[in-house]
Design a protein around this motif. Structure first.
Motif, PDB file in Angstrom:
ATOM      1  N   UNK A   1       0.908  -1.165  -0.235  1.00  0.00           N
ATOM      2  CA  UNK A   1       0.119   0.039   0.078  1.00  0.00           C
ATOM      3  C   UNK A   1       0.806   1.399   0.086  1.00  0.00           C
ATOM      4  N   UNK A   2       2.006   1.087  -0.157  1.00  0.00           N
ATOM      5  CA  UNK A   2       3.112   2.409  -0.117  1.00  0.00           C
ATOM      6  C   UNK A   2       3.159   2.903  -1.440  1.00  0.00           C
ATOM      7  N   UNK A   3       2.750   4.244  -1.540  1.00  0.00           N
ATOM      8  CA  UNK A   3       2.908   5.086  -2.873  1.00  0.00           C
ATOM      9  C   UNK A   3       4.035   5.019  -3.381  1.00  0.00           C
ATOM     10  N   UNK A   4       5.152   5.214  -2.816  1.00  0.00           N
ATOM     11  CA  UNK A   4       6.481   5.355  -3.367  1.00  0.00           C
ATOM     12  C   UNK A   4       7.036   3.986  -3.997  1.00  0.00           C
ATOM     13  N   UNK A   5       6.685   3.007  -3.264  1.00  0.00           N
ATOM     14  CA  UNK A   5       7.047   1.617  -3.702  1.00  0.00           C
ATOM     15  C   UNK A   5       6.304   1.321  -5.116  1.00  0.00           C
ATOM     16  N   UNK A   6       5.004   1.489  -4.983  1.00  0.00           N
ATOM     17  CA  UNK A   6       4.302   1.251  -6.132  1.00  0.00           C
ATOM     18  C   UNK A   6       4.832   2.308  -7.296  1.00  0.00           C
ATOM     19  N   UNK A   7       5.014   3.279  -7.115  1.00  0.00           N
ATOM     20  CA  UNK A   7       5.474   4.500  -8.078  1.00  0.00           C
ATOM     21  C   UNK A   7       6.926   3.729  -8.813  1.00  0.00           C
ATOM     22  N   UNK A   8       7.964   3.204  -7.924  1.00  0.00           N
ATOM     23  CA  UNK A   8       9.026   2.756  -8.375  1.00  0.00           C
ATOM     24  C   UNK A   8       8.741   1.420  -9.145  1.00  0.00           C
ATOM     25  N   UNK A   9       7.956   0.577  -8.703  1.00  0.00           N
ATOM     26  CA  UNK A   9       7.729  -0.641  -9.734  1.00  0.00           C
ATOM     27  C   UNK A   9       7.094  -0.366 -10.961  1.00  0.00           C
ATOM     28  N   UNK A  10       6.139   0.856 -10.852  1.00  0.00           N
ATOM     29  CA  UNK A  10       5.514   1.313 -11.886  1.00  0.00           C
ATOM     30  C   UNK A  10       6.526   1.744 -13.078  1.00  0.00           C
ATOM     31  N   UNK A  11       7.442   2.441 -12.624  1.00  0.00           N
ATOM     32  CA  UNK A  11       8.263   3.313 -13.630  1.00  0.00           C
ATOM     33  C   UNK A  11       9.350   2.048 -14.054  1.00  0.00           C
ATOM     34  N   UNK A  12      10.077   1.039 -12.925  1.00  0.00           N
ATOM     35  CA  UNK A  12      10.647  -0.103 -13.655  1.00  0.00           C
ATOM     36  C   UNK A  12      10.199  -0.687 -14.566  1.00  0.00           C
ATOM     37  N   UNK A  13       8.675  -1.101 -14.334  1.00  0.00           N
ATOM     38  CA  UNK A  13       7.982  -1.940 -15.347  1.00  0.00           C
ATOM     39  C   UNK A  13       7.778  -1.303 -16.857  1.00  0.00           C
ATOM     40  N   UNK A  14       7.491   0.077 -16.468  1.00  0.00           N
ATOM     41  CA  UNK A  14       7.565   1.092 -17.766  1.00  0.00           C
ATOM     42  C   UNK A  14       8.876   0.955 -18.717  1.00  0.00           C
ATOM     43  N   UNK A  15       9.843   0.880 -18.023  1.00  0.00           N
ATOM     44  CA  UNK A  15      11.247   0.623 -18.777  1.00  0.00           C
ATOM     45  C   UNK A  15      11.280  -0.577 -19.543  1.00  0.00           C
ATOM     46  N   UNK A  16      10.980  -1.659 -18.998  1.00  0.00           N
ATOM     47  CA  UNK A  16      11.246  -3.133 -19.378  1.00  0.00           C
ATOM     48  C   UNK A  16      10.048  -3.882 -19.891  1.00  0.00           C
ATOM     49  N   UNK A  17       8.757  -3.607 -19.410  1.00  0.00           N
ATOM     50  CA  UNK A  17       7.747  -4.462 -19.761  1.00  0.00           C
ATOM     51  C   UNK A  17       6.492  -3.439 -19.659  1.00  0.00           C
ATOM     52  N   UNK A  18       6.430  -2.470 -20.634  1.00  0.00           N
ATOM     53  CA  UNK A  18       5.360  -1.159 -20.250  1.00  0.00           C
ATOM     54  C   UNK A  18       3.924  -1.461 -20.202  1.00  0.00           C
ATOM     55  N   UNK A  19       3.615  -2.609 -20.883  1.00  0.00           N
ATOM     56  CA  UNK A  19       2.204  -3.241 -20.727  1.00  0.00           C
ATOM     57  C   UNK A  19       1.838  -3.814 -19.596  1.00  0.00           C
ATOM     58  N   UNK A  20       2.696  -4.211 -18.707  1.00  0.00           N
ATOM     59  CA  UNK A  20       2.465  -4.881 -17.519  1.00  0.00           C
ATOM     60  C   UNK A  20       2.513  -3.854 -16.411  1.00  0.00           C
ATOM     61  N   UNK A  21       2.775  -2.392 -16.722  1.00  0.00           N
ATOM     62  CA  UNK A  21       2.932  -1.540 -15.564  1.00  0.00           C
ATOM     63  C   UNK A  21       1.252  -1.173 -15.379  1.00  0.00           C
ATOM     64  N   UNK A  22       0.553  -1.089 -16.127  1.00  0.00           N
ATOM     65  CA  UNK A  22      -0.834  -0.832 -16.267  1.00  0.00           C
ATOM     66  C   UNK A  22      -1.376  -1.086 -14.862  1.00  0.00           C
TER      67      UNK A  22
END
Length: 376
Positions: free
Chosen positions: A231-252
């Protein structure tokens, strides 16, 4: 007999040290309590004082820590470990009191304790703690170069000194020495690498390099981080950015969860312009255009408020650039509805950007493309 008691005391202390090294703090505390049941060992008392406030900052925890420290001072006031504990306590009291930028008197007291401790220090572990505390004192006084030298000496003596490792890595990231920071954190004890704040710092370093291999490592680390802090905003934001770079569709799905959390007022201050912009971009490509529109609008609201309250010229300039990017992407999204009224809004937005920011060539190109499509 006396020999057995001494042997048992040393055994329990050794067990406590092992448990601390493994990150099993409850068992370490139990072993240390077993030590002081046999004898008021000053090192055990100091270790108990540290453990009391390791995971808690409550009044009760602080009172417990102070009780152990006071007992240690009574038992062995000149013992290097006790002096280091007294210095740590004085530093923290002073840090809590500091309000006007002037060094509090407790820091002078901490320095005197450290100087006295240095005269009797012998073991690597104690010297490592001494260097760490000397570095911390230099750090808060603004001498970052000296602080880093002290932190490095601490880590060289004791690579498992967690706070020294973490603080040195922070300094390296701040100075954009990402490779050194990554190596330091990757070699840290396993249980330390499972701490959320350590994972966040490591992911920050990975993403800052914008290297493909490091982006994949950031994705793997962000999965571990979100498992610990779902439930941590910063943690989810980091995960979203990391996925955006390598598997962008999975970042949705991560951005969708992030959007839900940011609906809560207490989480909104944790957002950043980049977070909203990235969210809008991913939704516009792989998700729901309506959610993309909302993300851009939320981002613009956030940036406008930040600009309004900013007093730092450089920060304000960066916010204004973020504002332009958000406006451009919002207008670009509107072009996906070429037969609706949104296209006119998009063109109007581009023209305004073109007039207000002549250097922003992308807006001029989009205007030109629209005129060309209309045969002008």
């Amino acid at each position: 007999d006396g020999v057995q008691v001494v042997a048992l005391r040393h055994l329990r202390f050794a067990m406590a040290s092992c448990f601390i090294g493994l990150g099993r703090m409850e068992k370490a505390q139990k072993a240390l309590l077993g030590v002081i049941e046999l004898h008021p060992d000053p090192e055990a008392l100091c270790a108990l004082s540290r453990l009391a406030t390791r995971d808690s900052d409550t009044r009760e925890a602080k009172a417990s820590a102070m009780t152990y420290t006071s007992k240690a001072m009574q038992v062995a006031p000149k013992h290097p470990v006790v002096l280091l504990q007294a210095a740590d306590h004085a530093f923290k009291v002073g840090h809590a009191k500091q309000t006007n930028g002037e060094p509090p008197p407790e820091w002078a007291l901490a320095k005197s304790f450290l100087e006295e401790a240095a005269e009797g220090v012998c073991s690597k572990q104690v010297r490592a703690e001494l260097h760490y505390q000397q570095g911390r004192l230099a750090h808060v006084k603004g001498d970052v170069a000296k602080a880093m030298r002290e932190y490095e000496q601490s880590v060289d003596l004791m690579p498992q000194h967690q706070i020294a490792v973490y603080t040195l890595a922070q300094c390296l990231v701040h100075r954009k020495q990402y490779s050194r920071a990554m190596k330091l954190l990757e070699k840290s004890p396993k249980h330390m690498r499972q701490e959320p704040e350590v994972l966040k710092l490591l992911i920050t370093a990975y993403l800052a390099t914008n290297d493909n291999e490091h982006n994949h490592k950031a994705r793997e680390a962000s999965d571990r981080l979100v498992a610990l802090m779902p439930e941590d905003v910063e943690a989810l934001s980091m995960k979203a950015e990391a996925y955006t770079r390598v598997k962008p569709k999975d970042a949705v799905s991560t951005y969708e969860r992030l959007a839900q959390l940011l609906e809560s007022p207490e989480n909104q201050s944790e957002a950043t312009p980049e977070m909203w912009n990235n969210m809008g971009t991913i939704f516009s490509i792989y998700g729901d255009p309506a959610m993309a529109q909302r993300a851009y609008e939320k981002g613009l609201e956030f940036v406008e408020q930040q600009i309004l309250h900013s007093t730092d010229p450089q920060e304000k300039k960066e916010l204004e650039v973020s504002q332009i990017c958000l406006k451009f992407n919002r207008a670009f999204l509107a072009e996906s509805h070429p037969s609706g009224p949104e296209i006119a809004e998009a063109v109007s937005e581009y023209i305004t950007m073109q007039e207000d920011n002549p250097w922003f060539a992308d807006a001029s190109l989009r205007v030109g493309k629209q005129w060309q499509s209309l045969g002008r």
